[in-house]
Design a protein around this motif. Sequence first.
Motif, PDB file in Angstrom:
ATOM      1  N   ALA A 298       0.832  -1.207   0.000  1.00 22.16           N
ATOM      2  CA  ALA A 298       0.000   0.000   0.000  1.00 22.16           C
ATOM      3  C   ALA A 298       0.865   1.256   0.000  1.00 22.16           C
ATOM      4  O   ALA A 298       0.599   2.210  -0.740  1.00 22.16           O
ATOM      5  N   ALA A 299       1.940   1.254   0.808  1.00 12.57           N
ATOM      6  CA  ALA A 299       2.789   2.450   0.927  1.00 12.57           C
ATOM      7  C   ALA A 299       3.438   2.758  -0.419  1.00 12.57           C
ATOM      8  O   ALA A 299       3.517   3.912  -0.853  1.00 12.57           O
TER       9      ALA A 299
ATOM     10  N   VAL B  80      -6.549   5.064  -4.870  1.00 11.43           N
ATOM     11  CA  VAL B  80      -5.695   3.929  -4.523  1.00 11.43           C
ATOM     12  C   VAL B  80      -6.553   2.716  -4.166  1.00 11.43           C
ATOM     13  O   VAL B  80      -6.279   1.588  -4.618  1.00 11.43           O
ATOM     14  N   SER B  81      -7.640   2.955  -3.427  1.00  7.89           N
ATOM     15  CA  SER B  81      -8.517   1.846  -3.054  1.00  7.89           C
ATOM     16  C   SER B  81      -9.113   1.217  -4.307  1.00  7.89           C
ATOM     17  O   SER B  81      -9.220  -0.010  -4.411  1.00  7.89           O
ATOM     18  N   TYR B  82      -9.476   2.077  -5.284  1.00  7.97           N
ATOM     19  CA  TYR B  82     -10.103   1.565  -6.511  1.00  7.97           C
ATOM     20  C   TYR B  82      -9.153   0.625  -7.257  1.00  7.97           C
ATOM     21  O   TYR B  82      -9.534  -0.483  -7.622  1.00  7.97           O
ATOM     22  N   VAL B  83      -7.870   1.067  -7.446  1.00 10.12           N
ATOM     23  CA  VAL B  83      -6.974   0.197  -8.226  1.00 10.12           C
ATOM     24  C   VAL B  83      -6.600  -1.058  -7.443  1.00 10.12           C
ATOM     25  O   VAL B  83      -6.311  -2.092  -8.026  1.00 10.12           O
TER      26      VAL B  83
ATOM     27  N   GLY C  45      -7.210  -4.686  -0.825  1.00 11.29           N
ATOM     28  CA  GLY C  45      -7.811  -3.922   0.258  1.00 11.29           C
ATOM     29  C   GLY C  45      -7.762  -2.415   0.063  1.00 11.29           C
ATOM     30  O   GLY C  45      -6.958  -1.908  -0.727  1.00 11.29           O
ATOM     31  N   ALA C  46      -8.645  -1.716   0.782  1.00 10.03           N
ATOM     32  CA  ALA C  46      -8.756  -0.266   0.656  1.00 10.03           C
ATOM     33  C   ALA C  46      -7.736   0.427   1.555  1.00 10.03           C
ATOM     34  O   ALA C  46      -7.170  -0.189   2.464  1.00 10.03           O
ATOM     35  N   VAL C  47      -7.492   1.749   1.269  1.00  6.37           N
ATOM     36  CA  VAL C  47      -6.650   2.554   2.163  1.00  6.37           C
ATOM     37  C   VAL C  47      -7.464   3.753   2.623  1.00  6.37           C
ATOM     38  O   VAL C  47      -8.471   4.103   2.001  1.00  6.37           O
TER      39      VAL C  47
END
Lengths: 249, 474
Positions: free
Chosen positions: A194-195, A226-229, A238-240
Motif C-alpha cells: 500500500a505504501a 488507490v482503493s479503486y486500483v 484492500g482499501a486505504v
Amino acid sequence: MDIVRVEVYLDDASEPLAVVTEPPFNVRLDPAELGEGEHALTVVTHYQGGAKDHHEYAFDVSHKNNVFAGHISRAPLRAPIEVELVDAVERENPKAPNPVVYGLLPLALFLLVVVVSWYIAVRAESAAVDEPTNIQKIARSVAGAAPSAAKPAAGGADGEALYAANCASCHGASGEGVGSVFPALAGNDHLADAAYTIDVIVNGKPGTAMPAFGSRFSDEELAALVSYVRTSWNNSFGAVSAEDVASAR
Amino acid sequence: MSTFALRQPGELYESQKLAIWYFVVAVALFGAQIIFGLLLAYQYIDPDFLYQKLSFMTNRTVHLNAMIVWLLVGMMGGVYWFLPVETGREVVGIKLAKFIWWVIVAGVSVVVLVYLLVQIGPGNAFTLWFINEGREYVEAPRWADIAIVAWVAIFLFNVIATALAARRITGLLGVLIFDLVALGALYTAGMHYTVNVTMDQYLWWWVVHLWVEATWEVLVGVVMGWSLMYLLGTPRKLIETWLFLEVALVFGTGILGLGHHYFWIGTPEYWIGLGGFFSALEPLPLVAMVVHAVYDSGAHRMHTVNKPALFWAITQAFGNFIGAGVWGFMQTLPQINMYSHGTQLAAAHGHFSFFGAYVGTVLTLVYIAVQHLRPRIQIPLNSKLWSWAWGLLVFGIIAIVASFTISGFAQTMIERAELGSTWNAFIRSYTHPWYTNTHWWRFWAGVLFLLGYVLLVWDLMTIGRKPATEGAYD
C-alpha cells in the motif's frame, strides 16, 4: 575558316530573304511579317575559299489575337550564325517604369508590413504574464473519459471516475496497460504494498512517464483512487484511508 | 525576350554567371537535404541511431532549413538568369549582389555548423541572437535573419534598379517587384520574440505560410512564365494574362488561407470559418497553372529547345496541383483537420507539395542554364540520363508520400478518432503495422530518391557535352 557571306532563304523562295556580309552574323526576323504556320529557314554560309554550308531551321509563327509570336522548333547544330525572332514586347515599345510606382511604393509597402508585425509583437510583449486561455470542455464520446455518475464513494470521492479521467489513458480502462511501456495494474503484485502504491501516485516515478498526482487531489480523492486500483479487476489488496495518504505525503 | 537568342558560354551576362553559382549551391544543398532526410528515415526505424550525436531534432532542423535555403536560392538564381534577358542589359548593382551572395554562403555554413555543434542549451537572449531562434523552419539565429533580410533587399534593389535603368517594365517584372517586397518584409515577422506563444505563432506563420503559399507561389509563376516563353516560345501576352489570373487567385485565396494554421493555436474562433473557406479555394490557382502549362505544351506540340527542362516544367505543374492542392485540401477543412493535424499526413503534404511546386521549378531553371554552359549549345537539349533521374526522383517522392500518407491514416484513426490524444493511443498507433512497416518503405524510397539525385548531378555535369549524333538536327 572566315565567313564571307551568309544567305538566308525562307521556305522554298529562290531569292534570299537576307544577305549578311560582315559580322555579327545574325539574322532577325519579325513574326508579324511572316505568314502563320510552320516555316523553314535555309541558311547558306559561304566561307573564304569557296566552301559553303547549309543549315536548316524550322520555326512556328502564330498570329493569334494579333499577337505575332514566333518560336524556333528545330535549330541545326553548329550553325555559324544566330537567328533571332523579334519579341512581341520589343515590337510594342515597352513602357518605361514610373519610379514612384516601382521605387517608392515598394519601399512604403515593405515598411508597412515591418511596422504592423512589429506593433503586434510589441503588444504581445507588453503582456506581463502569459495568461492561460479559458478552455471549455468539449463533450467527448471516448469510453471512460467522461466521469461516471454511478457509485459515489463515501466522502464524495469517486475512485472509478478519478481513474477513468486520469489514469485510464495509459493504464487502460480495465487496468490492462500497454505493452512494456505502461504497466498493467490488473494482477500487478506491486499493488500489494500500500505504501509503495500511494508513493508512486503521490510523487510519480522519476525517469518514467508516470506523473505525480499529489498536488492535484485531496487525501480523500487519492485514497479513493488507490482503493479503486487495489480492489478492481480481480485485485483484492484492500482499501486505504485518507489518513494513510496524509501520512505518506 | 527572344526565345532563342542563345548566347555562347563566353557571352553570359555577369548576372547569369552569378545565377550559375546560385544553382551550384542550390543543387549541393539539395544533396545535403536528401542525406539528412535519409538519416531521419532511418532514425524512425532505429531511434537510438546516433542519438545525442546527431539527434533526430537536429537532423530535422538541418533537413528543413537546407530545403528552404536551396529552393529559395534556386528561384533567386532563376531571376538572376532571366533578368538581363528580360531587360536587355546587365543587372544594376551586380557587385553588391555578388558580395552579399558570398556573405550568405559563409553565413549558411556557420549557421549549419552551429546547429550541429551546439545541439542543446539554454534559451536566452544570447542563444536567440547567435545559436538558434527556436522557431521551426526558421531556426536561424537573429544575426543570420538580418543577413537574410539584407540579401532579399539587395536582390529587390537589383530588380528595381535594372528595370528603371533599362526603362522597361513588363507584367512579369511588375509582379516580381511587388512579390519580392512581400517576401522580404514578411520574413521580418518571424524575428520577434514574445512570451505569448499564441502571438508568437501568429506572426511566425506570416513567414511560414505566407512565404510558401503566397509569395513563393507567385515567384514560381514569374520564373515559370519566363521558362515557358524560353522553352516553348509561348507569346508574352498569353503568359502575362495567365500570370495576372494566378496572382489574383494565389493572393485572393492564400492570404486568408493563412487561417488554416490558426485553427488550434489559441486565436479567435472566427479563423475556423475564414481559414476553412479560403484555404479550400487555394487549389484554384494551381489548377490554372496546370491548364496553362499543358495548354502551352500542347499548342506547341511539345516542340522545345530543352527536353529535360520542359519535362520538369510539366512535372512542376502537376506536382504543384496534386501535392500542394490535393494533398493540402485533404486536410485543410477544420472538420477534418481536427483529427488529422499533427499526424504524418502533414509530412505527406509537405514532401509532395515542396517537391511538386518548388523542386520542379528549380530543376527546370537549372536545366535551362545548363544548356548554355557547354562549348556548343545543343538544341534541343536532350540525353538518356535525365529521364532516369527524373523517373527515380518522381517515383521516389511518390513512394515516400504514399508511406507518410498510410502512417498518417493510422495515426488519424487510432490517435485521434478512436482513442483521442492519449498516451495509450500514441503507443498503440506507433506500434501499429501500418505505422511501423511504412518506416521501411519510406527509407527504401529515400534510397531510390538519393540514387535519382546522383543521376541528376551526373546528368547536369555531362548533358550536352558530347554533341548529339552528327547531322541529327542539321
